[in-house]
Scaffold this motif. Sequence first.
Motif, PDB file in Angstrom:
ATOM      1  N   GLN A 153      -6.558   7.221 -43.939  1.00 39.77           N
ATOM      2  CA  GLN A 153      -7.283   6.866 -45.151  1.00 39.77           C
ATOM      3  C   GLN A 153      -6.400   5.985 -46.036  1.00 39.77           C
ATOM      4  N   GLU A 172      -5.434   5.683 -48.913  1.00 47.89           N
ATOM      5  CA  GLU A 172      -5.222   6.351 -50.197  1.00 47.89           C
ATOM      6  C   GLU A 172      -3.761   6.752 -50.290  1.00 47.89           C
ATOM      7  N   THR A 206      -9.224   3.551 -42.946  1.00 53.76           N
ATOM      8  CA  THR A 206     -10.577   3.980 -43.356  1.00 53.76           C
ATOM      9  C   THR A 206     -10.706   4.031 -44.880  1.00 53.76           C
ATOM     10  N   MET A 207     -11.952   4.031 -45.316  1.00 56.37           N
ATOM     11  CA  MET A 207     -12.305   4.192 -46.745  1.00 56.37           C
ATOM     12  C   MET A 207     -11.581   3.180 -47.625  1.00 56.37           C
ATOM     13  N   ASP A 228     -11.075   0.417 -50.171  1.00 61.84           N
ATOM     14  CA  ASP A 228     -11.790  -0.002 -51.376  1.00 61.84           C
ATOM     15  C   ASP A 228     -11.191  -1.312 -51.858  1.00 61.84           C
ATOM     16  N   SER A 268      -5.583   0.504 -52.352  1.00 61.86           N
ATOM     17  CA  SER A 268      -6.052   0.356 -50.969  1.00 61.86           C
ATOM     18  C   SER A 268      -5.279  -0.755 -50.252  1.00 61.86           C
ATOM     19  N   ARG A 280     -14.868   1.671 -47.801  1.00 59.86           N
ATOM     20  CA  ARG A 280     -15.527   2.804 -48.442  1.00 59.86           C
ATOM     21  C   ARG A 280     -16.977   2.379 -48.668  1.00 59.86           C
ATOM     22  N   ASN A 281     -17.906   3.115 -48.125  1.00 60.48           N
ATOM     23  CA  ASN A 281     -19.311   2.722 -48.174  1.00 60.48           C
ATOM     24  C   ASN A 281     -20.162   3.985 -48.233  1.00 60.48           C
TER      25      ASN A 281
END
Length: 247
Positions: A142, A144, A177-178, A180, A186, A208-209
């Motif tokens: 991720q 993040e 993933t994810m 932004d 990100s 991110r959706n």
Amino acid sequence: TNQKGGVGKTTTAVNLSFYLAKAGQRVLLVDFDPQGNASSGLGVEKHELKNTMTEVMTGEAKLGDAIIKTKFKNLSLAPAIPELANAEVEMAKMNKKFVQLKMAIKSVEQDFDYVIIDSPPSLSLLTVNGMIAADYLLLPVQTEFYALEGVAQLLESMKLVKKAMNPELKLLGVLATMYDKRTALSAQVLLEIKKYFKEKVFETVIPRNVRLAEAPSHGVPIGIYDKFSKGAKAYKNLSKEIMERVK
Ligand code: ATP
Ligand code: MG
């Protein structure tokens, strides 16, 4: 696999399986997490199931007797329910506890081009069974803060499995993933992931959706729920990239 929770393992397993199947590949998705998210994400009614990965792992059923056809062409599923956690305890007493999944998949592998295993968020006996059964490991990360936390430990486990049980195991790729695009974080984390994993990072980045998060509640993959969404396009691209990488 990634023992960190909520990084997009199941979302990736379900949507990648769907797009590989849509491209004409015969796909088996093995739900190997007692949470059973991959099964519910494909709209499977769990109370109607006779056999699941629980029975397969305790040796009470063959994998072939647990596999069900999904509503989606070329896509089969070996479902999981919470009792899979009990099976894991049972397995710990068995001689072949590390190779249960490998043997199960061997018995059906001629029926499929791809077998995708959705692992639980732990470095447990189930996860190790997955690594021993697999040819490739796909690591979703991720984008993040703390993204790479635990990754060193995961790679260490992979190394041990490779050495002791499955010399053929390869890292297929690392999936961001994810993502932004509005946040600097990100972008910064993606750079860090690329610095660490270099060419192993897939070109496809999963944005991110919210449509990706909504689809499972309708029991369908993103390609059915909203095939024009950014998330759908990304997973379709990923499926192409993967078909190239495993050639
Ligand atoms: P666990 O470790 O619990 O098995 P996981 O790694 O399988 O979690 P997912 O279940 O795929 O992670 O994703 C966690 C949550 O984030 C879910 O609610 C999912 O719908 C949502 N999600 C996953 N990917 C995205 C995305 N790209 N954009 C928005 N939401 C996402
Ligand atoms: Mg999951």
